[in-house]
Design a protein around this motif. Structure first.
Motif, short mmCIF file in Angstrom:
data_model
loop_
_atom_site.label_atom_id
_atom_site.label_comp_id
_atom_site.label_asym_id
_atom_site.label_seq_id
_atom_site.Cartn_x
_atom_site.Cartn_y
_atom_site.Cartn_z
N UNK A 46 21.75 68.41 43.58
CA UNK A 46 20.64 69.28 44.01
C UNK A 46 19.29 68.80 43.45
N UNK A 47 19.29 68.40 42.19
CA UNK A 47 18.06 67.93 41.54
C UNK A 47 18.35 66.57 40.91
N UNK A 48 18.16 65.49 41.67
CA UNK A 48 18.55 64.15 41.20
C UNK A 48 17.76 63.70 39.97
N UNK A 49 18.37 62.76 39.23
CA UNK A 49 17.66 62.10 38.12
C UNK A 49 16.43 61.40 38.66
N UNK A 50 15.36 61.43 37.88
CA UNK A 50 14.12 60.73 38.22
C UNK A 50 13.45 60.26 36.93
N UNK A 51 12.67 59.20 37.05
CA UNK A 51 11.90 58.70 35.91
C UNK A 51 10.53 59.37 35.95
N UNK A 52 10.27 60.26 35.01
CA UNK A 52 8.99 60.96 35.00
C UNK A 52 7.93 60.09 34.33
N UNK A 53 6.70 60.50 34.51
CA UNK A 53 5.56 59.76 33.98
C UNK A 53 4.93 60.58 32.86
N UNK A 64 15.58 61.78 34.03
CA UNK A 64 15.77 63.19 33.65
C UNK A 64 15.95 64.10 34.84
N UNK A 65 16.67 65.19 34.60
CA UNK A 65 16.67 66.33 35.49
C UNK A 65 16.89 67.57 34.62
N UNK A 119 17.09 76.85 29.24
CA UNK A 119 16.68 75.55 29.77
C UNK A 119 17.65 74.49 29.27
N UNK A 120 18.00 73.56 30.16
CA UNK A 120 18.80 72.40 29.74
C UNK A 120 18.19 71.17 30.39
N UNK A 121 17.65 70.31 29.54
CA UNK A 121 17.14 69.01 29.99
C UNK A 121 18.31 68.03 29.98
N UNK A 122 18.50 67.35 31.10
CA UNK A 122 19.59 66.38 31.22
C UNK A 122 18.96 64.99 31.22
#
Ligand code: SIN
Ligand code: FE2
Length: 217
Positions: A46-53, A64-65, A119-122
């Protein structure tokens, strides 16, 4: 030979106090392993991993997701918790029951029986990824601890002090280990050294970290 080594190396304690209000619970997530991996698949569908900035414009090497009522995000405007996944425009996936159970049980073992994460940061580390020293300080109330679960490839956890220049202690974190820090240790600097190459039997070339927080008021 094995007997000799057995005599030389003290057994690793199942529970180790690593600071005032901080504990390392070896293998505490193992009973949840199968359920966690199924739930993780549902979250990342539902909320894929992405590389945030980062606000400074750097792409994070850790992908992260999130799940839960609030998700930690970073972009050019700063760090924050958001109820909406900016990639999908939808609320983050619900916190799975097995995630909640594990986080509450581990916090309680470490002396925080009232902890209820929202909250859970993956975090997903592939070989070469690292997380530089930082404090977790975007949460509303630092009275609540952080519960951090390691899955997959082993990593070196860097546990510093309350100021950036304080000495750092290194702990090897393996599949199933849980670290809890709160109270006087809540704002300690921490990070993860560059992940080494390897293959984990369940997770392949990855380390997954679940970081549970009570973020909202
Ligand atoms: C974090 O500080 O958010 C992650 C720590 C870890 O990956 O062990
Ligand atoms: Fe952190």
């Amino acid at each position: 030979m094995l007997d000799l080594l057995d005599g030389l190396l003290p057994p690793e304690p199942a529970q180790e106090t690593i600071g005032d209000g901080a504990m390392l619970l070896r293998g505490a997530a193992l009973p949840y392993e199968a359920a966690l991996l199924v739930a993780l698949d549902r979250i990342t569908t539902r909320s894929p991993f992405r590389h945030m900035v980062t606000p400074g414009g750097f792409r994070m090497s850790v992908a992260m997701t999130n799940c839960g009522a609030a998700g930690w995000v970073t972009d050019r405007t700063g760090y924050r918790y958001d109820a909406i996944d900016p990639e999908t425009g939808l609320p983050w996936p619900l916190m799975p029951d097995c995630f909640l159970d594990l986080a509450i049980t581990a916090a309680s073992q470490a002396g925080y029986p009232a902890f209820r994460p929202d909250a859970c940061l993956v975090n997903r580390y592939e070989p070469g990824a690292r997380l530089s020293l930082h404090q977790d300080r975007n949460e509303h109330d630092f009275a609540h601890p952080i519960v951090s679960v390691s899955l997959g490839l082993p990593a070196t956890f860097l546990f510093g002090g309350l100021t950036r220049g304080d000495p750092v202690t290194r702990f090897a974190l393996r599949h199933g280990d849980v670290v809890v820090w709160g109270g006087p240790s809540r704002l300690r600097y921490h990070g993860v050294a560059e992940l080494k190459e390897g293959t984990h039997e369940l997770l392949g070339h990855r380390r997954i970290n679940l970081t549970f927080r009570k973020a909202l008021a």
